[in-house]
Every structure is written in C-alpha cells, then in structure tokens.
Motif scaffolding. Structure first.
Motif, mmCIF file in Angstrom:
data_model
loop_
_atom_site.group_PDB
_atom_site.id
_atom_site.type_symbol
_atom_site.label_atom_id
_atom_site.label_comp_id
_atom_site.label_asym_id
_atom_site.label_seq_id
_atom_site.Cartn_x
_atom_site.Cartn_y
_atom_site.Cartn_z
ATOM 1 N N TRP A 188 14.616 36.803 19.664
ATOM 2 C CA TRP A 188 13.163 36.676 20.271
ATOM 3 C C TRP A 188 12.924 37.560 21.539
ATOM 4 N N ASP A 189 11.961 38.147 21.721
ATOM 5 C CA ASP A 189 11.601 38.881 22.956
ATOM 6 C C ASP A 189 10.649 38.399 23.862
ATOM 7 N N ASP A 190 10.850 37.763 25.092
ATOM 8 C CA ASP A 190 9.659 37.264 25.661
ATOM 9 C C ASP A 190 8.566 38.262 26.203
ATOM 10 N N GLY A 191 8.919 39.488 26.210
ATOM 11 C CA GLY A 191 7.895 40.511 26.510
ATOM 12 C C GLY A 191 6.767 40.588 25.556
ATOM 13 N N PHE A 196 1.498 39.664 22.582
ATOM 14 C CA PHE A 196 0.694 39.023 21.407
ATOM 15 C C PHE A 196 0.207 37.661 21.938
ATOM 16 N N GLY A 197 0.067 37.445 23.188
ATOM 17 C CA GLY A 197 -0.429 36.088 23.706
ATOM 18 C C GLY A 197 0.333 34.969 22.809
ATOM 19 N N LEU A 198 1.621 34.901 22.681
ATOM 20 C CA LEU A 198 2.150 33.798 22.023
ATOM 21 C C LEU A 198 3.282 33.229 22.880
ATOM 22 N N THR A 199 3.170 33.495 24.235
ATOM 23 C CA THR A 199 4.292 32.933 25.120
ATOM 24 C C THR A 199 4.012 31.224 24.975
ATOM 25 N N GLY A 200 5.308 30.678 25.113
ATOM 26 C CA GLY A 200 5.398 29.224 24.958
ATOM 27 C C GLY A 200 5.411 28.752 23.387
#
Length: 488
Positions: A188-191, A196-200
């Motif tokens: 999985w890539d944090d960037g 895509f607005g899916l942080t967290g």
C-alpha cells in the motif's frame, strides 16, 4: 500430489459458480461437481452498476453447499476467485454491508478521475494502471464522498473472506487492481491513498494466493480457506500461461486479455495496464492486460432487444456475412487503449438490405475486433508477436465468434477444454497452499484444446477490416478534450 478435492468459488458479475475440483494425480483438474447461482447487476442512469451484497454472499454459500451435496466427497479447502475491482463499504464488527456493491463497470467516479488528470502519468508509473473508474480506488473514494463514511471500504473479496472466516485480507493480484499499491513493492502506498482522499482508511493485509487465511464452517464441515485470486489471473494460471509472452482471453461479461510478463513489472507504452498475475511460493509474477467492457453483456443486450432469441442461439441468429455492417460494441464505454467511458456503441454501414442476421454477425465481429486491437498492443509491449491465443469463458461456445477472433488476430485460437478456467485456477492456488512441496508448473498438469480455430481470412482482408473498424471506433469516442487514441 496427494489426492484431494477443492471447493472453488468463482464469484463473478453475472453469477457465482461453485466447482468441486479433483486435484489428485489421476484426475488433476477434473470437475467432480458444479453449481451456479445467477446474479443480475442493476444498471442505473449515469453509468451506475450495482449488486446487492447480501444476494452476492448468499449466492456464494448456496452454490458452495449445492456443489458439495452434488459431489458427495470430502473436500480439503475452499478457494475464492473474485471480480477484482468491485467494492463496497461494510461494518468490520458485524460484517454487515453498508452500501451496495459498486461493480467494476460502474462509471460514476469519472469526474473524480478527471480531476486527477495532472497526476495521471505519476499514477501510471507507480501502479502500472491508468486513472480510470474501472479500478477500485476511484469507486472507493466515490462511496466515501456520496454514500457513507462509516465502516471500511474494500473490494468484495475482503468482505467475502471476512464473512467466511473472519480474516481481513486481500491477495496481491486483487490489491494490484486498486490504484493504491506500488507495483514494484506490492505494498500500500501512502501517497496514492492521499491522492484519492483515502488516507487513514483501514486496509487489508496483502497475502499470497497460496496462503491459508483461516477456516470456515459455512459449507458444513470446517474447511481451510485459501486460493484468493482475481478471476482473470486465475484463468491465466489454469491455462498454463506461465512463460513470458503466453496469453489468454476470457470471454465473460466482458472480455479480458492477459499476457504473462514473468518477474518484471514492465509498464505498457500503448495504453494497456500492468498488474500482479499472482504471488505464489513467495514470488510475484506480473501480467499486461487489456479489457473489453462488454462481451457476453453485449450478447445479453442483443437478446433483450430481440435481435437474438437467446444467448445460446447467437450463432444460428448470425448471418454468414455482416455484408458491410460494422459494430463497435461500446455499450459501457471503451477501455484499453482508449479509456473513454463516455464512448457509445454504434452500428454503421447499414443499408435497406441489412437484416437482423447481419447486425448479429457484426456484433460478434465487433467483439473480436476489440480483442484484436488488444493483441496488437500486447505485441507492441512484448516486442514480439503472439503466436497463439488461449481462450476460455462461456462465449467460446460461439464458433462464429471464435472463428472471427482467429481471422482477425491472424493466429490460432486454442479453446480451453473447460468452461470453468477461473475456478480451476483458484483451486490450483488452494492446492499449492495445502501442498508446500508442489511446484506451480505441475499443479494443473497439461491440457489439450477442445478446438483450435485457424485463421481463414487473408492478411489483406483482415487488415482492411481492422482499418475500417478502427475508423468506426474513432467515431464513437466522446468529444472530451483529450481522448486516448488507439494505436493504428
């Protein structure tokens, strides 16, 4: 390997198929039982395509139980092949679905992808994919923006696995279809999550297709669950496409061409996508692939419209010739290499003498032409032409379509002897999980084509047809600012 049976679940767009597969030495790949439960996605205005998640889950359990009852033998494991890019939100505590399943064909995240146009090249380099609503992340983001912020949002395989055995996992091939992993590291890539607005968002663990992820008693006896894999990659494995350059096309709801790349995740330079074929024995193999959104779904459309009495009568309904009629069956837009979700289907070249049979023949030739456009691009990416095309799926029963495919691609088309390649591939993965000493190349044994279609058209005739068909495809592209043009 030790004689054993696997319950392989092929959870698809139009239905769920449960197959009990004999993986023993004397019957490797033999089908001992088969049960199917049909599903009909809901096609909505604005490009929406949805499935009822509970109906989807019930179809898995019902088909599995029926197949086991029919087989009357003990099975050693349950394998699960999935749709790849269909997503939903669900409650991780209860397993309850919070939204409909948003099917891979759904186009409602188009505006989200358009807003990310400046990042498209970076996304392609990192993921091997194009920024298109076909893949998982845009639909996940659309769910978060439009339906619910509750629960987790994942592909259907993670939800089904959780319902079966409590695991929170996805396999490497499915993860690679998300636009959320780095293709080289398969992590999985944090960037990308931020993009895509899916942080967290809680994300499942990525596992190999030959790993046991838990056990289930939903089919009766307690059974290990293993063999998680995307449906198209499962078929690639079943058809023994293990060497770089070997390719297959599956004709299901859509048509999906995959070519083996081996251990190098070569990025396509011609509008195709690169993803994980599978992770087996700790090694990752990659494939390049292209998609045709409507194949059997186009035939179903023709049946609903009255052009064809029923899907199994498609050949008898087709005239001997299209008589100049061309069809671009872009009933859900055009995928690779155009990536134009707003493209529309069209018949052209019709006159007062054109009959229903000519249109049916043109529809079949149009499906074959789209696949041929993909084989040409695979050739460009591989740097050498394909020498054969292995094919599977329900539409391989259409001799008219298969002959058109051979005529247009100019190579022999080998029909896989079983209509259940996806289930067989998933079963092979589960077999590898149960037999750590078994080799990938040996798990399915060898197979002989049910039929081989040799090209009958001349090179000039095929080239002239494809030239006219590509011009017709150009005409159905939307009038967007920068549609992706096909390779001549």
């Amino acid at each position: 390997m030790t004689t054993q049976h696997i319950l392989a679940i092929d959870q698809g767009t139009s239905g769920t198929k449960a197959v009990v597969v004999d993986l023993g030495d004397s019957g490797a790949g033999r089908i001992a039982a088969l049960a199917e439960v049909s599903l009909r996605p809901q096609y909505l205005a604005g490009g929406g395509v949805e499935q009822d998640p509970e109906a989807l889950f019930d179809s898995v359990v019902t088909a599995g139980r029926r197949a086991l009852a029919q087989a009357g033998v003990a099975v050693s494991a349950v394998a699960l092949a999935n749709q790849g890019e269909t997503v939903l939100a669900w409650d991780r505590g209860t397993g309850r679905a919070l939204t409909p399943a948003i099917v891979w064909q759904d186009r409602r995240a188009e505006s989200l992808c358009a807003a990310l146009a400046d990042s498209a090249d970076s996304v392609a380099r990192r993921t091997g994919l194009v920024c298109d609503p076909y893949f998982s992340a845009p639909k996940m983001a659309w769910i978060r923006a439009n339906l619910t912020r509750e629960g987790v949002v994942t592909t259907t395989d993670t939800w089904l696995a959780h319902r079966l055995c409590g695991a929170f996992v996805t396999d490497a091939s499915t993860a690679s279809r998300s636009l959320l992993i780095d293709l080289d590291t398969v992590a999985w890539d944090d960037g990308l999550l931020a993009l895509f607005g899916l942080t967290g968002e809680p994300l499942p663990d990525i596992v190999g297709s030959d790993e046991i992820i838990g056990s289930t008693d939903l089919f009766g006896p307690t059974l290990p669950v293993a063999g998680l894999i995307v449906d198209q990659q499962a078929a690639l494995l079943a058809e023994s496409c293990l060497e770089p350059g070997s390719a297959k096309c599956t004709y299901g709801t859509g048509a999906f061409l995959l070519a083996q790349l081996g251990g190098e995740p070569v990025r396509s330079t011609s509008g195709l996508t690169t993803s994980v074929a599978w992770r087996l024995r700790g090694r990752t193999s990659y494939c390049v692939d292209g998609q045709v959104y409507t194949a059997a779904s186009a035939v179903r459309w023709a049946v609903d419209l009255g052009l064809v009495p029923s899907a199994d009568q498609i050949d008898s309904a087709a005239a001997e010739s299209s008589d100049g009629v061309l069809c671009v069956p872009a009933l859900a837009g055009l995928a690779a290499p155009w990536w134009d979700s707003a493209a529309s289907a069209a018949f052209s070249g019709m006159t007062l003498s054109s009959g229903r049979g000519n249109l049916v023949r043109a529809l079949l030739e149009g499906i074959a032409a789209q696949v041929t456009a993909l084989t040409d691009l695979v050739t460009a990416d591989l740097g050498r032409p394909l020498t054969r095309l292995r094919v599977d799926g329900g539409l391989t029963q259409s001799a008219a379509l298969m002959q058109a495919q051979a005529d247009l691609t100019r190579i022999p088309v080998d029909v896989y002897p079983s209509l259940h390649a996806t289930a067989l591939g998933a079963a092979a993965c589960a077999g590898l999980a149960l037999e750590p000493g078994a080799a990938v190349a040996d798990i399915m044994g060898t197979w002989t084509p049910r039929h081989t279609y040799e090209p009958l058209w001349s090179d000039d005739r095929a080239a002239e047809f494809m030239h006219r068909w590509r011009r017709a495809a150009d005409m159905v592209l939307s009038q967007s600012d920068s549609p992706r043009e096909p390779t001549p």
